[in-house]
Design a protein around this motif. Structure first.
Motif, PDB file in Angstrom:
ATOM      1  N   ALA A 196       6.287  33.465  40.007  1.00  0.00           N
ATOM      2  CA  ALA A 196       7.126  32.347  39.165  1.00  0.00           C
ATOM      3  C   ALA A 196       6.618  30.944  39.623  1.00  0.00           C
ATOM      4  O   ALA A 196       6.426  30.953  40.801  1.00  0.00           O
ATOM      5  CB  ALA A 196       8.627  32.697  39.256  1.00  0.00           C
ATOM      6  N   VAL A 197       7.206  30.184  38.965  1.00  0.00           N
ATOM      7  CA  VAL A 197       6.700  28.815  39.540  1.00  0.00           C
ATOM      8  C   VAL A 197       7.879  27.747  39.171  1.00  0.00           C
ATOM      9  O   VAL A 197       8.925  28.146  38.455  1.00  0.00           O
ATOM     10  CB  VAL A 197       5.622  28.039  38.788  1.00  0.00           C
ATOM     11  N   ILE A 252       6.045  21.685  34.254  1.00  0.00           N
ATOM     12  CA  ILE A 252       7.106  20.921  34.289  1.00  0.00           C
ATOM     13  C   ILE A 252       8.391  21.531  33.744  1.00  0.00           C
ATOM     14  O   ILE A 252       9.470  20.923  33.801  1.00  0.00           O
ATOM     15  CB  ILE A 252       6.842  19.790  32.884  1.00  0.00           C
ATOM     16  N   GLN A 253       8.359  22.780  34.105  1.00  0.00           N
ATOM     17  CA  GLN A 253       9.542  23.577  33.876  1.00  0.00           C
ATOM     18  C   GLN A 253       9.505  24.801  34.797  1.00  0.00           C
ATOM     19  O   GLN A 253       8.190  25.331  35.301  1.00  0.00           O
ATOM     20  CB  GLN A 253      10.089  23.982  32.493  1.00  0.00           C
ATOM     21  N   ASP A 254      10.604  25.425  35.193  1.00  0.00           N
ATOM     22  CA  ASP A 254      10.876  26.579  36.006  1.00  0.00           C
ATOM     23  C   ASP A 254      10.304  27.859  34.894  1.00  0.00           C
ATOM     24  O   ASP A 254      10.640  27.809  33.700  1.00  0.00           O
ATOM     25  CB  ASP A 254      11.844  26.908  36.416  1.00  0.00           C
ATOM     26  N   GLY A 255       9.502  28.851  35.261  1.00  0.00           N
ATOM     27  CA  GLY A 255       9.281  29.925  34.512  1.00  0.00           C
ATOM     28  C   GLY A 255       7.883  30.611  35.212  1.00  0.00           C
ATOM     29  O   GLY A 255       7.591  30.801  36.217  1.00  0.00           O
ATOM     30  N   GLY A 286       9.193  33.539  25.196  1.00  0.00           N
ATOM     31  CA  GLY A 286       8.448  33.601  26.654  1.00  0.00           C
ATOM     32  C   GLY A 286       8.178  34.956  27.112  1.00  0.00           C
ATOM     33  O   GLY A 286       7.727  35.900  26.768  1.00  0.00           O
ATOM     34  N   SER A 287       8.356  35.058  28.384  1.00  0.00           N
ATOM     35  CA  SER A 287       8.269  36.114  29.237  1.00  0.00           C
ATOM     36  C   SER A 287       9.502  36.924  29.364  1.00  0.00           C
ATOM     37  O   SER A 287      10.614  36.305  29.558  1.00  0.00           O
ATOM     38  CB  SER A 287       7.284  35.929  30.563  1.00  0.00           C
ATOM     39  N   VAL A 288       9.668  38.202  29.577  1.00  0.00           N
ATOM     40  CA  VAL A 288      10.575  39.058  29.781  1.00  0.00           C
ATOM     41  C   VAL A 288      10.284  40.009  31.219  1.00  0.00           C
ATOM     42  O   VAL A 288       9.447  40.543  31.307  1.00  0.00           O
ATOM     43  CB  VAL A 288      10.863  40.094  28.687  1.00  0.00           C
ATOM     44  N   VAL A 289      11.330  39.726  31.908  1.00  0.00           N
ATOM     45  CA  VAL A 289      11.487  40.737  33.136  1.00  0.00           C
ATOM     46  C   VAL A 289      12.676  41.608  32.953  1.00  0.00           C
ATOM     47  O   VAL A 289      13.741  41.376  32.772  1.00  0.00           O
ATOM     48  CB  VAL A 289      11.796  39.675  34.372  1.00  0.00           C
ATOM     49  N   VAL A 290      12.270  42.965  32.920  1.00  0.00           N
ATOM     50  CA  VAL A 290      13.290  44.135  32.999  1.00  0.00           C
ATOM     51  C   VAL A 290      13.366  44.586  34.589  1.00  0.00           C
ATOM     52  O   VAL A 290      12.226  45.179  34.981  1.00  0.00           O
ATOM     53  CB  VAL A 290      13.018  45.056  32.112  1.00  0.00           C
ATOM     54  N   THR A 291      14.556  44.317  35.215  1.00  0.00           N
ATOM     55  CA  THR A 291      14.597  44.559  36.702  1.00  0.00           C
ATOM     56  C   THR A 291      14.992  46.445  36.484  1.00  0.00           C
ATOM     57  O   THR A 291      14.602  46.815  37.979  1.00  0.00           O
ATOM     58  CB  THR A 291      15.504  43.971  37.271  1.00  0.00           C
ATOM     59  N   GLY A 292      15.397  46.918  35.514  1.00  0.00           N
ATOM     60  CA  GLY A 292      15.544  48.527  35.471  1.00  0.00           C
ATOM     61  C   GLY A 292      14.769  49.283  34.572  1.00  0.00           C
ATOM     62  O   GLY A 292      13.343  48.860  34.417  1.00  0.00           O
ATOM     63  N   ASN A 293      15.246  49.852  33.632  1.00  0.00           N
ATOM     64  CA  ASN A 293      14.514  50.691  32.848  1.00  0.00           C
ATOM     65  C   ASN A 293      14.638  50.543  31.390  1.00  0.00           C
ATOM     66  O   ASN A 293      15.634  49.484  30.868  1.00  0.00           O
ATOM     67  CB  ASN A 293      15.141  52.176  33.076  1.00  0.00           C
ATOM     68  N   VAL A 294      13.978  50.764  30.555  1.00  0.00           N
ATOM     69  CA  VAL A 294      13.769  50.642  28.991  1.00  0.00           C
ATOM     70  C   VAL A 294      14.172  52.065  28.299  1.00  0.00           C
ATOM     71  O   VAL A 294      13.189  52.776  28.641  1.00  0.00           O
ATOM     72  CB  VAL A 294      12.633  49.942  28.457  1.00  0.00           C
ATOM     73  N   ILE A 295      15.394  52.422  27.826  1.00  0.00           N
ATOM     74  CA  ILE A 295      15.612  53.606  27.520  1.00  0.00           C
ATOM     75  C   ILE A 295      15.121  53.987  26.123  1.00  0.00           C
ATOM     76  O   ILE A 295      14.693  53.162  25.618  1.00  0.00           O
ATOM     77  CB  ILE A 295      17.263  53.785  27.565  1.00  0.00           C
TER      78      ILE A 295
END
Length: 550
Positions: A196-197, A252-255, A286-295
């Protein structure tokens, strides 16, 4: 025997006696006298021996007193080394030939270079090759001919167009293997921190086009380079230029940063702990972050990259960039037979990274990297690596693969003889389709030419040599169709050359064990393993696909 040297020629004087002499005795005497490296004048030697033999017979018959007659012949000659050159037809290489000296002066490196310059060789001298050649020639047996490449041209180096250098490695490709905590332990769920930036971080630099370097032949002819072109930035969202520097791109933005063609973008990030009935389907630009599972049954659709830390059992994961899954992909077979259907589909515009996958449809424009195994999956990708780049030891069990390039794994197939079909045709199919179209056009043009030929012959018989506008029209159309046919045939030849070139790059590489019931297709030809093999390579050899040991 006595030897005298006058003007670099050795003369032998020998008294005729009842004792015979031979060529070997004379040559040995020459060596003992210090003239062993001189050039033997063979004709003079033969004449000497013949006359000596005649007089010796007279001495034996006592019609000539022994040692009363002396014979003198020029027997050997000092000669310097010989030097010649050969320039390649394209003038990009020059070769020197040295014939080792017969007791005379050898060729020095400076003399060789000067002689080369005198005949027009002025560029690209190889000092090492020249020194090596003259040293070998000075030690070689007299008359030995040696050669070496002594000058090389330089190919023109055309200028490079502007190119774009990512300043964050993660923008180009994610880590292709799990983090290793020690030499013996790896956490297969941990692919490291998600890159991430923050606003203001540098992303990419544009390097200016270069002018290139001229090319030269060994005779000094110069070829001017074509300068590189200046390419404009393609800016995605969330990026901009650094202050006073249009060649430096910053966030110019976080992401999440992502490289695109000739530029970059910073995706907004949507983070969720788990995709289930509570969160609902995830659809985000945009981008997707899944910290767990996708059921099971859930979908994640993103315009950027997708990062999933846990297990995927969902029905669809789709990304405009890369998809990285730290855990396993667990799908299920919904329909068997020719129309196989799976519960889980992973689709990416970039690459797909995962630990393992089963009963899953995997589709991407880039490559698929699985660290452990792929089991009964339907795969459509550029290439597949199962294992890691350092240790290709992953397993492929069953499944259907439609690839553009290569498949690399440790084990391919299974002891239960589950069928694996690998079609390395994604690059070849468009070429084959175009070839079929061109062949149909050639057939059509040939049929039209035959028809026109009949009409022309018929008109000529009716007119008996008289001029006729319709006949001229037929003849012009015949010429046009013939030119079209020749052009189509040339395109066919070019496509076939391209197809053959691609075929030579295709390979299935198995580093440990290849089981039976594995089919590998190369265009319209295929090979099937009918027994177990050790480390193997499957590729086109001598025009046909074959299995060979690594």
């Amino acid at each position: 025997m006595q030897f005298t040297e006058i003007d670099e020629t050795i003369t032998i004087t020998v008294s005729v006696s009842a004792d015979a002499i031979t060529a070997e005795q004379i040559q040995l005497a020459l060596r003992d006298a210090g003239f062993g490296r001189y050039l033997i004048l063979q004709a003079q030697l033969d004449n000497l021996l013949a006359e000596y033999q005649q007089l010796q017979q007279k001495v034996t018959a006592m019609t000539l007193a022994a040692n009363s007659k002396d014979l003198s012949y020029p027997i050997a000659q000092k000669r310097a080394a010989l030097l010649s050159f050969e320039i390649a037809e394209d003038k990009m290489k020059a070769v020197a030939f040295i014939t080792a000296a017969w007791g005379g002066n050898p060729i020095s490196a400076n003399a060789l270079v000067k002689a080369a310059q005198d005949i027009g060789i002025v560029f690209g001298f190889s000092k090492d090759n020249i020194v090596r050649l003259v040293q070998e020639a000075s030690r070689a047996e007299p008359g030995t001919r040696l050669k070496a490449d002594i000058a090389f041209g330089r190919e023109v180096q055309h200028g490079k167009s502007s190119h774009f250098e990512p300043l964050l490695p993660e923008m180009v490709a994610r880590r292709k293997q799990p983090l290793v905590d020690s030499e013996a332990k790896a956490d297969l769920r941990d692919f490291g921190a998600i890159p991430a930036v923050s606003a203001g971080d540098v992303l990419m630099r544009r390097l200016a086009p270069t002018l290139g370097e001229p090319g030269f032949t060994v005779t000094g002819e110069r070829t001017e380079p074509s300068p590189g072109a200046s390419i404009e930035w393609q800016l995605g969202s969330g990026v901009g230029f650094a202050v006073n520097d249009e060649n430096l791109l910053i966030a110019i933005q976080d992401g999440l940063p992502r490289a695109i063609e000739n530029g970059a973008t910073v995706d907004e990030v949507f983070t969720v702990s788990q995709v289930d009935l509570t969160s609902g389907h995830i659809v985000f630009k945009g981008s997707v972050v899944v910290t767990g599972n996708v059921i099971a049954g859930m979908k994640v659709i993103a315009g950027g990259n997708v990062f999933i830390k846990g297990v995927v059992e969902g029905s669809l994961i789709e990304a405009g960039g890369d998809i990285t899954i730290g855990g396993s992909i667990i799908g299920h077979q919904l329909a068997a037979g020719e129309e196989q259907e799976y519960s889980t589909r992973i689709k990416a515009q970039g690459d797909i990274f995962c630990n393992m996958a089963q009963y899953t449809e995997l589709e991407c424009k880039g490559n698929i990297y699985a660290t452990k195994y792929l089991m009964h999956c339907a795969v459509d990708a550029h290439s597949v690596l199962v294992g890691t780049e350092d240790k290709i030891n992953g397993k492929v069990v069953g499944g259907y693969f439609q690839l553009a390039q290569n498949l690399s794994c440790g084990q391919l197939g299974s002891p239960s003889n589950g069928v694996v079909v690998v079609k390395l045709n994604r690059q070849l199919n468009p070429i084959i389709e175009q070839q079929l179209l061109l062949r149909a056009q050639v057939t059509e043009a040939k049929a039209l030419m035959d028809e026109l030929k009949e009409q022309i012959d018929s008109q000529k018989k009716l007119l008996a040599g008289q001029a006729d506008p319709q006949l001229v029209m037929f003849e012009q159309e015949f010429i046009a169709q013939r030119q079209l046919g020749m052009k189509l045939l040339e395109e066919l030849r070019e496509l076939e050359a391209q197809r053959q070139q691609i075929l030579q790059t295709l390979e299935v590489k198995v580093t440990q064990q290849l089981f039976s019931a594995v089919e590998v297709h190369f265009a319209n030809e295929s090979v099937r393993s009918r027994r177990e093999y050790g480390p193997s390579s499957i590729k086109v050899l001598e025009g046909h696909p074959a299995i060979s040991p690594l």
